[in-house]
Design an enzyme around this catalytic site. Structure first.
Site, PDB file in Angstrom:
ATOM      1  N   SER A 179      12.698  -2.100   8.978  1.00 39.33           N
ATOM      2  CA  SER A 179      11.251  -2.320   7.928  1.00 39.33           C
ATOM      3  C   SER A 179      11.741  -3.583   7.409  1.00 39.33           C
ATOM      4  CB  SER A 179      11.802  -1.223   6.879  1.00 39.33           C
ATOM      5  OG  SER A 179      13.295  -1.236   6.287  1.00 39.33           O
ATOM      6  N   GLY A 222       9.317  -4.982   4.444  1.00 36.78           N
ATOM      7  CA  GLY A 222       8.817  -4.883   3.350  1.00 36.78           C
ATOM      8  C   GLY A 222       7.171  -5.175   3.420  1.00 36.78           C
ATOM      9  N   GLU A 248       6.119  -7.267   5.245  1.00 35.83           N
ATOM     10  CA  GLU A 248       5.677  -7.833   6.541  1.00 35.83           C
ATOM     11  C   GLU A 248       5.407  -6.427   7.520  1.00 35.83           C
ATOM     12  OE1 GLU A 248       7.357 -11.719   8.055  1.00 35.83           O
ATOM     13  OE2 GLU A 248       9.003 -11.038   6.254  1.00 35.83           O
ATOM     14  N   GLY A 249       5.522  -5.545   7.107  1.00 38.09           N
ATOM     15  CA  GLY A 249       5.760  -4.197   7.794  1.00 38.09           C
ATOM     16  C   GLY A 249       7.005  -3.767   8.598  1.00 38.09           C
ATOM     17  N   GLY A 288      11.026   3.195   2.109  1.00 41.69           N
ATOM     18  CA  GLY A 288      11.517   3.399   3.267  1.00 41.69           C
ATOM     19  C   GLY A 288      11.848   4.902   3.689  1.00 41.69           C
ATOM     20  N   ASP A 289      12.083   5.700   2.665  1.00 44.54           N
ATOM     21  CA  ASP A 289      12.218   7.129   3.138  1.00 44.54           C
ATOM     22  C   ASP A 289      10.946   7.684   3.805  1.00 44.54           C
ATOM     23  OD1 ASP A 289      14.861   6.911   2.271  1.00 44.54           O
ATOM     24  OD2 ASP A 289      13.998   7.543   0.122  1.00 44.54           O
TER      25      ASP A 289
END
Length: 317
Positions: A227, A229, A231-232, A258-259
């Site tokens: 991950s 952020g 930026e995908g 993130g989860d």
């Protein structure tokens, strides 16, 4: 359908305090406070339940402040297979800067989990996990548990024919990644910082991130998702490397994003989507969650609409 099984050994009640702006060292007045039962595996289970998948959640929870978890799991229709032990589940404080959308986390110590409690959790996992199923091991480990526990659990669950998805950090992640091949998970989802810790060097651009993730895959982890952020995320598997990016989203809260990405990844794997489809769904889960507080997805049609806007590109390394 087989239920997805999630494990949360160090759950938390997340108290999110919204501030107009976070200025360290100053007195603040909160504009809002929200309390959510959570923990990484719990958050993943909630998003999967919102999507409509059968989910069973296990781990350990404190008996003395059980109500938030009882209410959440019942409301989401999640099969509650937690082991309840004496004490209180920890409360984590999250400071949300409304101006920037950034969240500052203050995580407290968790429950004291004994060897007996852990043995009970392992017995529950053996009962729940079936050949061909998906098991999500997520979050930090309570103090006192062996640092290589995720590696040991991955070995056990793989031997039962399950695909293990691991989302951890720090020493627990390092030990899991250093395990022998028979104890490596099927998929992991580090962020860039966690991947840099494993690689032992900065990863300043997409190419360097892809190179480090590919090195992990070559160790024997079939799917590495990083991950990034805004930026995908990168998806590295035997077919190559994909970079998935979502359009700009108005952020209500980054807590649990993130989860949600892990949940979308699991949903794609559960549905047997190809890697591009899985990447789109994972990013759509994360983007949809960003627009809502707590570990909650918007309606299925909205998530599917977001998935159609996700850009997925193959990249070379």
């Amino acid at each position: 359908m087989r239920p997805v099984v999630t494990l949360t050994l160090n759950p938390a009640i997340d108290e999110t305090v919204t501030l107009d702006a976070l200025r360290p060292g100053e007195v603040h007045r909160a504009s809002a406070v929200r309390v959510d039962a959570g923990g990484k595996g719990v958050n993943v289970a909630c998003c999967l339940a919102d999507w409509g998948l059968p989910v069973a959640a296990t781990g350990v929870l404190g008996q003395d402040n059980a109500a938030p978890f009882n209410e959440l799991l019942a409301a989401k229709g999640i099969d509650d297979r937690f082991v309840w032990i004496p004490g209180e589940t920890r409360t984590n404080l999250k400071l949300l800067d409304a101006g920037t959308g950034a969240t500052t986390d203050i995580n407290l110590p968790g429950l004291a989990v004994s060897a007996g409690h852990l043995a009970t959790v392992r017995a529950v996992l053996r009962e729940l996990v079936e050949a061909g199923g998906l098991a999500v091991l997520a979050g930090s480990l309570p103090a006192g548990l062996p640092v290589d526990l995720y590696a040991a659990l991955s070995r056990e669950l793989k031997a039962r024919g399950a695909r293990v998805v691991l989302d951890a950090s720090g020493k627990a992640l390092a030990a899991a990644l250093a395990a022998e091949p028979d104890a490596l998970p099927y998929a992991i989802k580090p962020n860039r910082h966690e991947l840099e810790e494993w690689a032992g060097r900065p990863l300043p651009d997409i190419a360097s991130v892809a190179g480090a993730a590919t090195a992990l895959r070559e160790r024997g982890i079939p799917l590495v998702v990083v991950s990034l952020g805004p930026e995908g995320a990168l998806f590295v598997w035997e077919g190559g490397v994909l970079h998935a990016r979502a359009p700009a989203i108005r952020v209500a809260s980054t807590v649990g994003a993130g989860d949600a990405l892990v949940a979308g990844l699991v949903a794609g794997l559960h549905a047997g989507l190809d890697m591009a489809g899985t990447a789109r769904l994972a990013l759509a889960f994360a983007a949809g969650k960003l627009a809502r507080p707590g570990a909650n997805l918007p309606g299925r049609s909205l998530v599917e609409g977001i998935a159609e806007t996700i850009r997925v590109d193959g990249i070379g390394i």
